[in-house]
Design a protein around this motif. Structure first.
Motif, mmCIF file in Angstrom:
data_model
loop_
_atom_site.group_PDB
_atom_site.id
_atom_site.type_symbol
_atom_site.label_atom_id
_atom_site.label_comp_id
_atom_site.label_asym_id
_atom_site.label_seq_id
_atom_site.Cartn_x
_atom_site.Cartn_y
_atom_site.Cartn_z
ATOM 1 N N GLU A 27 34.819 39.402 34.486
ATOM 2 C CA GLU A 27 35.705 39.863 35.552
ATOM 3 C C GLU A 27 35.961 41.363 35.433
ATOM 4 O O GLU A 27 35.993 42.081 36.440
ATOM 5 C CB GLU A 27 37.026 39.101 35.511
ATOM 6 C CG GLU A 27 36.917 37.628 35.863
ATOM 7 C CD GLU A 27 36.562 37.367 37.319
ATOM 8 O OE1 GLU A 27 36.766 38.273 38.161
ATOM 9 O OE2 GLU A 27 36.079 36.262 37.624
ATOM 10 N N LYS A 43 40.286 40.046 42.983
ATOM 11 C CA LYS A 43 39.582 40.656 44.116
ATOM 12 C C LYS A 43 40.169 42.027 44.418
ATOM 13 O O LYS A 43 39.438 43.002 44.628
ATOM 14 C CB LYS A 43 39.689 39.751 45.340
ATOM 15 C CG LYS A 43 38.863 40.227 46.524
ATOM 16 C CD LYS A 43 38.914 39.211 47.664
ATOM 17 C CE LYS A 43 38.056 39.677 48.834
ATOM 18 N NZ LYS A 43 38.088 38.682 49.944
ATOM 19 N N ARG A 44 41.502 42.126 44.414
ATOM 20 C CA ARG A 44 42.147 43.426 44.623
ATOM 21 C C ARG A 44 41.839 44.377 43.470
ATOM 22 O O ARG A 44 41.633 45.579 43.669
ATOM 23 C CB ARG A 44 43.659 43.238 44.763
ATOM 24 C CG ARG A 44 44.084 42.561 46.057
ATOM 25 C CD ARG A 44 45.579 42.651 46.263
ATOM 26 N NE ARG A 44 46.324 41.866 45.295
ATOM 27 C CZ ARG A 44 46.647 40.597 45.457
ATOM 28 N NH1 ARG A 44 46.284 39.948 46.560
ATOM 29 N NH2 ARG A 44 47.336 39.949 44.542
ATOM 30 N N ARG A 83 39.155 44.461 41.720
ATOM 31 C CA ARG A 83 37.780 44.972 41.868
ATOM 32 C C ARG A 83 37.741 46.137 42.853
ATOM 33 O O ARG A 83 37.063 47.137 42.609
ATOM 34 C CB ARG A 83 36.849 43.841 42.320
ATOM 35 C CG ARG A 83 36.512 42.857 41.214
ATOM 36 C CD ARG A 83 35.363 41.958 41.614
ATOM 37 N NE ARG A 83 35.733 41.000 42.650
ATOM 38 C CZ ARG A 83 36.280 39.806 42.400
ATOM 39 N NH1 ARG A 83 36.532 39.443 41.157
ATOM 40 N NH2 ARG A 83 36.566 38.990 43.393
ATOM 41 N N ARG A 84 38.454 46.010 43.970
ATOM 42 C CA ARG A 84 38.466 47.104 44.948
ATOM 43 C C ARG A 84 39.080 48.363 44.348
ATOM 44 O O ARG A 84 38.537 49.459 44.478
ATOM 45 C CB ARG A 84 39.238 46.681 46.200
ATOM 46 C CG ARG A 84 38.525 45.658 47.059
ATOM 47 C CD ARG A 84 39.150 45.610 48.452
ATOM 48 N NE ARG A 84 40.533 45.132 48.401
ATOM 49 C CZ ARG A 84 40.903 43.876 48.562
ATOM 50 N NH1 ARG A 84 39.989 42.937 48.787
ATOM 51 N NH2 ARG A 84 42.179 43.527 48.514
#
Length: 300
Positions: free
Chosen positions: A181, A232-233, A235-236
């Motif tokens: 991750e 997900k946030r 990663r951005r």
């Protein structure tokens, strides 16, 4: 549990390193003599035999007490405050062998903050949840603060990964998931088996750490769905910050333009030719090169 975790990481941080590592760490300490409080060594070279170190780029963190005292050039201090850390290159010759290093400069305060769970960007806590060495500290208080930060990094890593695998207390499952991750949250094009290799290289270490931290946590702090959305946030955010640091490195790194393009090529497979003029004027060249790479899909 906290004391056991502290003792384990303190012993690990204070293990001896190869003489070549100490030699270049001393050079880094000298570069920042006015402000340096600790020099940390981490990364894949930590496990390399001394004979192989000359063929690799060693990784260090130089911790300082104040960015203004660390630099002669004010703009470097400002850049470090706005988007820490600054990255640099260093080389030295030790007993006829050339040793190369990539290092970052970060304040002890920022280092500690970036290891704690409230920091969404993974770049520091993902690295210092893994093995590291404290080559030099200014005093015992500083050394203890480094240990505390690394304890926080380990806790943060497992705190963020456990909800993705809520039915597991297995070190292998949790650490491999956590490592994968964090790689996905940076511009780090690691193969699918990289996380497995890292875990297996220090399996006993991770198996000792995991029950200590899970006992502190008690249970996963959120649902798997919410954790997946947070990653997900993450990663951005992480990829955006990584890209900005790579661009900043063009101006702080010796040969920074070539280094930045090499990093982007490793991530995306995309590259563009660079002229001598562009190397001499990276500030003027960077926007045009970035636009060409964007049109090629390098940042998707």
């Amino acid at each position: 549990m906290a004391q056991a975790l502290r003792e384990l990481l303190s012993e690990e941080l204070n293990r001896p390193v190869a003489a070549t590592v100490t030699a270049i760490a001393d050079v880094l300490r000298g570069r920042y003599a006015r402000a340096a409080v600790a020099v940390l060594f981490y990364g894949s070279c930590l496990r390399s035999p001394e004979a192989e170190l000359a063929d690799n780029l060693l990784d260090f963190y130089v911790l300082v007490d104040d960015y203004g005292r660390a630099y002669d050039k004010r703009w470097l201090a400002v850049a470090n405050r706005i988007l820490p850390p600054n990255a640099f290159y260093c080389e030295t010759v030790w007993k006829g062998t050339q040793i190369r290093a990539k290092y970052v400069v970060i304040s002890l305060e920022d280092f500690a903050r970036f290891c704690r769970p409230e920091t969404q960007n993974v770049s520091v806590w993902a690295r210092y949840a893994q093995p590291a060495r404290n080559i030099w500290s200014r005093d015992a208080v500083t050394a203890d603060r480094v240990v505390t930060a690394c304890m926080d990094a380990v806790r943060t890593m497992l705190r963020r990964a456990w909800p993705l695998e809520p039915a597991s207390r297995d070190a292998r499952t949790l650490w491999i998931r956590a490592l994968r991750e964090t790689y996905a949250a940076e511009l780090r094009p690691e193969g699918a088996d990289r996380a497995v290799k890292i875990f297996e290289n220090d399996q006993a270490r991770y198996e000792r750490l995991t029950p200590l931290v899970l006992e502190e946590l008690g249970q996963p702090e959120m649902s798997a769905e919410k954790a997946a959305a947070e990653w997900k946030r993450r990663r951005r955010l992480g990829k955006t910050l990584n890209l900005l640091r790579i661009i900043k490195g063009i101006f702080t790194f010796d040969g920074g333009l070539d280094y930045a393009l090499w990093k982007i090529k490793r991530h995306s497979g995309k590259t563009v030719p660079v002229t001598d003029w562009q190397r001499r004027h990276p500030l003027l060249a960077a926007p045009g090169l970035a636009w060409r790479l964007y049109r090629m899909g390098a940042f998707r």
